[in-house]
Design a protein around this motif. Structure first.
Motif, mmCIF file in Angstrom:
data_model
loop_
_atom_site.group_PDB
_atom_site.id
_atom_site.type_symbol
_atom_site.label_atom_id
_atom_site.label_comp_id
_atom_site.label_asym_id
_atom_site.label_seq_id
_atom_site.Cartn_x
_atom_site.Cartn_y
_atom_site.Cartn_z
ATOM 1 N N GLN A 104 -12.070 -11.543 20.692
ATOM 2 C CA GLN A 104 -12.854 -11.658 19.453
ATOM 3 C C GLN A 104 -11.960 -11.555 18.223
ATOM 4 O OE1 GLN A 104 -16.574 -9.142 18.173
ATOM 5 N NE2 GLN A 104 -14.724 -8.010 17.647
ATOM 6 N N TRP A 105 -11.041 -10.570 18.208
ATOM 7 C CA TRP A 105 -10.187 -10.401 17.033
ATOM 8 C C TRP A 105 -9.205 -11.554 16.872
ATOM 9 C CZ3 TRP A 105 -12.034 -7.814 13.387
ATOM 10 C CH2 TRP A 105 -12.755 -6.638 13.596
ATOM 11 N N ALA A 106 -8.774 -12.140 17.992
ATOM 12 C CA ALA A 106 -7.916 -13.326 17.891
ATOM 13 C C ALA A 106 -8.667 -14.467 17.221
ATOM 14 C CB ALA A 106 -7.437 -13.743 19.279
ATOM 15 N N LEU A 107 -9.901 -14.702 17.636
ATOM 16 C CA LEU A 107 -10.704 -15.767 17.035
ATOM 17 C C LEU A 107 -11.033 -15.448 15.583
ATOM 18 C CD1 LEU A 107 -13.053 -16.396 20.081
ATOM 19 C CD2 LEU A 107 -11.356 -18.004 19.183
ATOM 20 N N PHE A 108 -11.352 -14.209 15.304
ATOM 21 C CA PHE A 108 -11.639 -13.778 13.941
ATOM 22 C C PHE A 108 -10.447 -14.055 13.025
ATOM 23 C CE2 PHE A 108 -11.065 -10.357 10.806
ATOM 24 C CZ PHE A 108 -12.263 -10.402 10.102
ATOM 25 N N GLY A 109 -9.262 -13.629 13.461
ATOM 26 C CA GLY A 109 -8.076 -13.850 12.638
ATOM 27 C C GLY A 109 -7.766 -15.318 12.454
ATOM 28 N N GLY A 110 -7.822 -16.069 13.548
ATOM 29 C CA GLY A 110 -7.447 -17.474 13.479
ATOM 30 C C GLY A 110 -8.429 -18.337 12.721
ATOM 31 N N ILE A 111 -9.724 -18.008 12.812
ATOM 32 C CA ILE A 111 -10.739 -18.847 12.181
ATOM 33 C C ILE A 111 -11.084 -18.386 10.768
ATOM 34 C CG2 ILE A 111 -13.171 -19.545 12.323
ATOM 35 C CD1 ILE A 111 -12.856 -19.428 15.401
ATOM 36 N N SER A 112 -11.220 -17.074 10.571
ATOM 37 C CA SER A 112 -11.764 -16.569 9.310
ATOM 38 C C SER A 112 -10.723 -16.128 8.299
ATOM 39 C CB SER A 112 -12.707 -15.383 9.601
ATOM 40 O OG SER A 112 -13.777 -15.773 10.423
ATOM 41 N N VAL A 113 -9.523 -15.787 8.749
ATOM 42 C CA VAL A 113 -8.541 -15.163 7.858
ATOM 43 C C VAL A 113 -7.309 -16.034 7.627
ATOM 44 C CG1 VAL A 113 -7.071 -13.121 7.524
ATOM 45 C CG2 VAL A 113 -9.331 -12.866 8.586
ATOM 46 N N ASP A 114 -6.836 -16.690 8.665
ATOM 47 C CA ASP A 114 -5.545 -17.383 8.619
ATOM 48 C C ASP A 114 -5.493 -18.479 7.553
ATOM 49 O OD1 ASP A 114 -2.918 -17.973 10.420
ATOM 50 O OD2 ASP A 114 -3.820 -19.863 9.776
ATOM 51 N N LEU A 115 -6.410 -19.428 7.598
ATOM 52 C CA LEU A 115 -6.295 -20.599 6.719
ATOM 53 C C LEU A 115 -6.517 -20.274 5.243
ATOM 54 C CD1 LEU A 115 -7.831 -23.403 8.942
ATOM 55 C CD2 LEU A 115 -5.422 -22.879 8.517
ATOM 56 N N PRO A 116 -7.507 -19.435 4.870
ATOM 57 C CA PRO A 116 -7.576 -19.045 3.455
ATOM 58 C C PRO A 116 -6.301 -18.343 2.993
ATOM 59 C CG PRO A 116 -9.603 -18.452 4.583
ATOM 60 C CD PRO A 116 -8.640 -18.889 5.636
ATOM 61 N N GLY A 117 -5.742 -17.522 3.877
ATOM 62 C CA GLY A 117 -4.488 -16.852 3.527
ATOM 63 C C GLY A 117 -3.347 -17.825 3.322
ATOM 64 N N ILE A 118 -3.295 -18.867 4.154
ATOM 65 C CA ILE A 118 -2.266 -19.900 3.988
ATOM 66 C C ILE A 118 -2.399 -20.567 2.623
ATOM 67 C CG2 ILE A 118 -1.613 -22.208 4.781
ATOM 68 C CD1 ILE A 118 -0.381 -20.197 6.537
ATOM 69 N N ASP A 119 -3.626 -20.873 2.221
ATOM 70 C CA ASP A 119 -3.829 -21.468 0.896
ATOM 71 C C ASP A 119 -3.304 -20.553 -0.202
ATOM 72 O OD1 ASP A 119 -4.978 -23.750 1.906
ATOM 73 O OD2 ASP A 119 -7.048 -23.126 1.527
ATOM 74 N N ILE A 120 -3.520 -19.257 -0.053
ATOM 75 C CA ILE A 120 -3.061 -18.304 -1.065
ATOM 76 C C ILE A 120 -1.543 -18.232 -1.102
ATOM 77 C CG2 ILE A 120 -2.972 -15.843 -1.636
ATOM 78 C CD1 ILE A 120 -5.916 -15.688 -0.718
ATOM 79 N N ILE A 121 -0.913 -18.039 0.051
ATOM 80 C CA ILE A 121 0.533 -17.810 0.038
ATOM 81 C C ILE A 121 1.291 -19.052 -0.430
ATOM 82 C CG2 ILE A 121 1.003 -18.426 2.449
ATOM 83 C CD1 ILE A 121 2.939 -16.022 2.522
ATOM 84 N N TYR A 122 0.810 -20.243 -0.058
ATOM 85 C CA TYR A 122 1.505 -21.450 -0.493
ATOM 86 C C TYR A 122 1.284 -21.718 -1.978
ATOM 87 C CZ TYR A 122 3.209 -22.967 4.058
ATOM 88 O OH TYR A 122 3.901 -23.052 5.243
ATOM 89 N N THR A 123 0.140 -21.353 -2.499
ATOM 90 C CA THR A 123 -0.088 -21.525 -3.936
ATOM 91 C C THR A 123 0.869 -20.645 -4.726
ATOM 92 O OG1 THR A 123 -2.412 -22.037 -3.501
ATOM 93 C CG2 THR A 123 -1.837 -21.427 -5.751
ATOM 94 N N TYR A 124 1.076 -19.412 -4.258
ATOM 95 C CA TYR A 124 2.058 -18.539 -4.908
ATOM 96 C C TYR A 124 3.482 -19.047 -4.687
ATOM 97 C CZ TYR A 124 -1.087 -14.787 -6.415
ATOM 98 O OH TYR A 124 -2.044 -14.050 -7.074
ATOM 99 N N ALA A 125 3.793 -19.439 -3.460
ATOM 100 C CA ALA A 125 5.158 -19.886 -3.142
ATOM 101 C C ALA A 125 5.538 -21.127 -3.929
ATOM 102 C CB ALA A 125 5.276 -20.159 -1.650
ATOM 103 N N ASP A 126 4.576 -21.982 -4.209
ATOM 104 C CA ASP A 126 4.845 -23.202 -4.976
ATOM 105 C C ASP A 126 4.891 -22.932 -6.484
ATOM 106 O OD1 ASP A 126 4.937 -24.624 -2.625
ATOM 107 O OD2 ASP A 126 2.875 -25.379 -2.776
#
Length: 219
Positions: A104-126
């Motif tokens: 459950q936590w693997a699916l939670f992290g991969g579906i609900s947390v990972d991609l929004p976080g990627i959008d955040i970190i790349y926006t800052y990194a860029d």
């Protein structure tokens, strides 16, 4: 013998952290993402996700990949869960209920947390996080994180860790997904228990050792 393909500057950090926690011997084969290279198919290019030798193992052309005897796994969270079950001792699920929780936590992290976080970190990194487009992208990502972070905040008001009252693979998987979003400091104030938990996880020596290796790689 475990062989893990992928550089530290990738989602390979998830199984690499688990392996460091469990002190499990393994062979590490650095495979860089092809998009980071100007000419990934050149004869002198480093081993990358488009190299024929790697494509023979992973036709999907993505890292990480784990090979353990005849077993080949190509998703970071599945790899991490497998390693915890097979080699992680108390880091892994103890019994069928915890195994279901870990999944459950693997699916939670991969579906609900990972991609929004990627959008955040790349926006800052860029370097565009203060532009109108960057602000809009971060706000949209934060909006997608509200429900999962509220769930974590509620749970972490009653326990220090996500599963079984101890540090486990569940914490590794979700913490590494959430790491991408931690660049956005307003989240820390909005979800203090969640980011206190993240700090506990990241204070562990195995995490520090993994990040030292990551930071030593070329960006």
């Amino acid at each position: 013998m475990i062989t893990l393909y992928g550089v530290y500057r990738s989602r390979a950090t998830r199984p690499l952290w688990l392996l460091a926690e469990a002190n499990v011997p393994f062979t590490h084969v650095p495979v860089i993402q092809s998009y980071r290279l100007a000419t990934p198919m050149a004869a002198d290019a480093p081993l990358n996700t488009l190299s024929p030798a790697f494509m023979a193992i992973s036709p999907q052309s993505a890292v990480p990949v784990m090979v353990d005897d005849d077993l080949v796994l190509t998703e970071s969270l599945a790899i991490t869960n497998y390693l915890a079950r097979q080699y992680g001792g108390d880091l892994g699920p103890q019994g069928t209920a915890e195994q279901a929780q870990a999944e459950q936590w693997a699916l939670f992290g991969g579906i609900s947390v990972d991609l929004p976080g990627i959008d955040i970190i790349y926006t800052y990194a860029d370097g565009v996080h203060e532009t109108p487009d960057g602000i809009a992208k971060i706000n949209a990502a934060v909006g997608r994180l509200v429900r999962p972070l509220e769930r974590l905040e509620t749970l972490l008001g009653t326990t220090d860790y996500l599963m079984g009252g101890r540090f486990t693979v569940a914490d590794i998987m979700v913490a590494e997904c959430l790491r991408y979003a931690q660049t956005h400091k307003p989240l820390h104030a909005a979800y203090p228990k969640t980011f206190a938990w993240l700090a506990r996880c990241q204070a562990r020596p195995a995490f520090a050792a993994m990040m030292e290796q990551r930071n030593a790689e070329p960006a």
